[in-house]
Enzyme design. Sequence first.
Site, mmCIF file in Angstrom:
data_model
loop_
_atom_site.group_PDB
_atom_site.id
_atom_site.type_symbol
_atom_site.label_atom_id
_atom_site.label_comp_id
_atom_site.label_asym_id
_atom_site.label_seq_id
_atom_site.Cartn_x
_atom_site.Cartn_y
_atom_site.Cartn_z
ATOM 1 C CB SER A 135 -0.917 0.017 1.218
ATOM 2 O OG SER A 135 -1.541 1.283 1.304
ATOM 3 C CB SER A 170 -2.455 4.330 2.384
ATOM 4 O OG SER A 170 -3.365 3.962 1.382
ATOM 5 C CE LYS A 207 -10.800 -2.715 0.471
ATOM 6 N NZ LYS A 207 -10.829 -2.247 -0.917
ATOM 7 C CG ASP A 221 -12.424 0.856 -2.380
ATOM 8 O OD1 ASP A 221 -11.434 1.603 -2.330
ATOM 9 O OD2 ASP A 221 -12.466 -0.260 -1.807
ATOM 10 N N GLY A 280 -14.896 -9.891 -7.034
ATOM 11 C CA GLY A 280 -14.455 -9.750 -5.640
ATOM 12 C C GLY A 280 -14.922 -8.426 -5.048
ATOM 13 C CB ALA A 313 -12.111 -4.065 -6.625
ATOM 14 N NE ARG A 334 -9.747 -17.600 -11.435
ATOM 15 C CZ ARG A 334 -8.628 -17.468 -10.741
ATOM 16 N NH1 ARG A 334 -7.469 -17.699 -11.334
ATOM 17 N NH2 ARG A 334 -8.655 -17.102 -9.478
ATOM 18 C CE LYS A 350 -14.769 -16.728 -5.356
ATOM 19 N NZ LYS A 350 -13.375 -16.306 -5.383
HETATM 20 P P1 NAP Z 1 -10.453 -9.973 -4.700
HETATM 21 O O1 NAP Z 1 -11.669 -9.758 -3.858
HETATM 22 O O2 NAP Z 1 -9.429 -10.954 -4.265
HETATM 23 O O3 NAP Z 1 -10.972 -10.406 -6.173
HETATM 24 C C1 NAP Z 1 -10.064 -10.765 -7.172
HETATM 25 C C2 NAP Z 1 -10.796 -11.011 -8.476
HETATM 26 O O4 NAP Z 1 -9.801 -11.254 -9.466
HETATM 27 C C3 NAP Z 1 -11.703 -12.241 -8.447
HETATM 28 O O5 NAP Z 1 -12.820 -11.999 -9.248
HETATM 29 C C4 NAP Z 1 -10.821 -13.313 -9.075
HETATM 30 O O6 NAP Z 1 -11.517 -14.317 -9.752
HETATM 31 C C5 NAP Z 1 -10.071 -12.507 -10.117
HETATM 32 N N1 NAP Z 1 -8.785 -13.138 -10.495
HETATM 33 C C6 NAP Z 1 -7.665 -13.180 -9.751
HETATM 34 N N2 NAP Z 1 -6.689 -13.838 -10.453
HETATM 35 C C7 NAP Z 1 -7.231 -14.196 -11.641
HETATM 36 C C8 NAP Z 1 -6.738 -14.870 -12.790
HETATM 37 N N3 NAP Z 1 -5.479 -15.300 -12.850
HETATM 38 N N4 NAP Z 1 -7.551 -15.044 -13.836
HETATM 39 C C9 NAP Z 1 -8.847 -14.603 -13.796
HETATM 40 N N5 NAP Z 1 -9.374 -13.960 -12.745
HETATM 41 C C10 NAP Z 1 -8.581 -13.736 -11.666
HETATM 42 O O7 NAP Z 1 -9.672 -8.613 -4.943
HETATM 43 P P2 NAP Z 1 -10.278 -7.121 -4.963
HETATM 44 O O8 NAP Z 1 -10.200 -6.522 -3.622
HETATM 45 O O9 NAP Z 1 -11.595 -7.184 -5.654
HETATM 46 O O10 NAP Z 1 -9.194 -6.366 -5.859
HETATM 47 C C11 NAP Z 1 -9.130 -6.570 -7.271
HETATM 48 C C12 NAP Z 1 -8.124 -5.608 -7.870
HETATM 49 O O11 NAP Z 1 -8.575 -4.265 -7.684
HETATM 50 C C13 NAP Z 1 -6.752 -5.685 -7.219
HETATM 51 O O12 NAP Z 1 -5.775 -5.757 -8.222
HETATM 52 C C14 NAP Z 1 -6.583 -4.403 -6.472
HETATM 53 O O13 NAP Z 1 -5.270 -3.914 -6.498
HETATM 54 C C15 NAP Z 1 -7.488 -3.463 -7.284
HETATM 55 N N6 NAP Z 1 -7.951 -2.370 -6.414
HETATM 56 C C16 NAP Z 1 -7.550 -1.123 -6.756
HETATM 57 C C17 NAP Z 1 -7.909 -0.051 -5.971
HETATM 58 C C18 NAP Z 1 -7.460 1.323 -6.375
HETATM 59 O O14 NAP Z 1 -7.537 2.250 -5.542
HETATM 60 N N7 NAP Z 1 -7.042 1.515 -7.599
HETATM 61 C C19 NAP Z 1 -8.688 -0.231 -4.813
HETATM 62 C C20 NAP Z 1 -9.119 -1.533 -4.510
HETATM 63 C C21 NAP Z 1 -8.735 -2.602 -5.322
HETATM 64 P P3 NAP Z 1 -12.047 -15.646 -8.972
HETATM 65 O O15 NAP Z 1 -13.313 -15.228 -8.314
HETATM 66 O O16 NAP Z 1 -12.252 -16.623 -10.058
HETATM 67 O O17 NAP Z 1 -10.963 -16.038 -8.012
#
Ligand code: NAP
Length: 461
Positions: A219, A221, A268, A304, A326, A328, A348, A352
């Site tokens: 992070s 932050s 979260k 977010d 997920g 985000a 994927r 979900k």
């Molecule tokens: P999360 O709850 O762990 O969800 C991850 C998602 O990515 C799930 O849908 C997962 O699919 C999918 N995934 C992961 N690896 C994969 C792969 N190899 N092939 C296909 N799908 C894949 O994570 P999250 O909190 O939602 O965060 C997601 C992204 O948003 C992160 O990269 C994070 O850095 C970014 N984010 C950015 C900010 C910002 O301020 N810019 C803020 C928050 C989050 P499955 O369900 O199939 O596992």
Amino acid sequence: MRVVLIGFRGTGKTETGRLLSRLTSVPFLDTDALIEASAGMTIHDIFRREGEEGFRAREREVIRALPPGEAVIGTGGGVILDPANVAALRKGSTMVLLEADEAVIEKRIAASTRPPLTTLPLREEIHELLELRRPHYAAAADFRIDTSLKSPNEVVLAIRKFLHDGTVPLQARKSLVQFFAGSGIPESEVAEARILTDVDLWDPRTCLYGIVGYPATQSRSPALFNRLFRQYGITSHYLRFQDPDLLRILRLAEEIDIRGLSVTIPFKQEIIPTLTDVELHADAIGAVNTVVWCGSRCFGYNTDWIGIREPLSDHRGEKAVILGAGGAAAAAVYALQSLDMEVTILNRTVEKAASLAERFDCAYGPSSAFDRLNPAVVVNATSIGMEPELKSPLQKHQLRSSMTVFDLVYTPPETPLIRIARNSGCQTIPGTEMFVRQAAAQFRHFTGIAPSLELVRSAME
Ligand code: NAP
């Protein structure tokens, strides 16, 4: 010493301010008295002739022109509603919030000739305004005192004790440094945290904030918020809490009287049952990324979705695909639906996507369905593209120049998806845009100040 007293009418700001000023030989400046003097009218007359709007404009002007240096400053009850006022008041000051029970406030102000702000009976007006203002008071305060059962003398003593000792005991700070040393955060940050136990360097007025996550080392932050605190002249410090056990972090947070937390993966959702108040948006998304404490109340927010909504505000009503299901992705669905977009979630693990789509009443499918949809807006809410594995969730042949592609991944700032989309002629929005905007909204919850996006961007460099 520069102390600003904030709080509702009837909490004792004027009396406390006068007494503190007398005992410390520091001038007392009462912003309501300054407004009356500059207008040549009573506040009652300003409200009658110019309405609340006219009064707020005069109040802003008086706050902006307050002289720098040592002072005790008493303020009007609604001053904290304007983030520009809070920024001006906080610079180099200790912000002290005076509170009191509603019944005590009613008794103290019943005979006042001040104009009411609503058409409600007095007790209801007090309740309504307090509910509305409480998060603003919590954000703007460094220290709070319940004056319901205290004499002005006791209130002044409590303020002087806070200025001298703070609210974070040395033993708690020592335990914190030990925790950091074993938590896997960078050695440089552990070394920096040792300031907390250094009697010569520790300023007792310091308020503590931090990020909780596992992992939390990625992070940005801590660097960002510490720069913003310095920029606004606020005596606060932002830390990094990395541990798999959220309750362990929260116990530690309580011991050090933490004021605010940013919450990241995987906490979260888990943090929600520990909060007393969850705002509407966070409740609908099912995730909290910002927590602010105020006495026995603990407020949870989600910023977010704001970081996703704002850059897409020109795309109202368009057809959109969200990749991922997920945390985000949930914020993205909420943000896009608030712009009346027609949303399809692709993931994927299709189960979900189905369960998220059911919550938000929208379409879903497997990732392979993308080519059939031809959306105007594409949001990548998967973690594909994050360092160190630099991949793209979509390939060049899947993109059209008519598409707007928003990649929420922000490490690296330019992801493979953003590069491919730009080369395909798409409009692109990098994840740093989300980060900057959600952080600006979070800083406002923490401090009551709304930093400009330019300032947040420059503080990230
Ligand atoms: P999360 O709850 O762990 O969800 C991850 C998602 O990515 C799930 O849908 C997962 O699919 C999918 N995934 C992961 N690896 C994969 C792969 N190899 N092939 C296909 N799908 C894949 O994570 P999250 O909190 O939602 O965060 C997601 C992204 O948003 C992160 O990269 C994070 O850095 C970014 N984010 C950015 C900010 C910002 O301020 N810019 C803020 C928050 C989050 P499955 O369900 O199939 O596992």
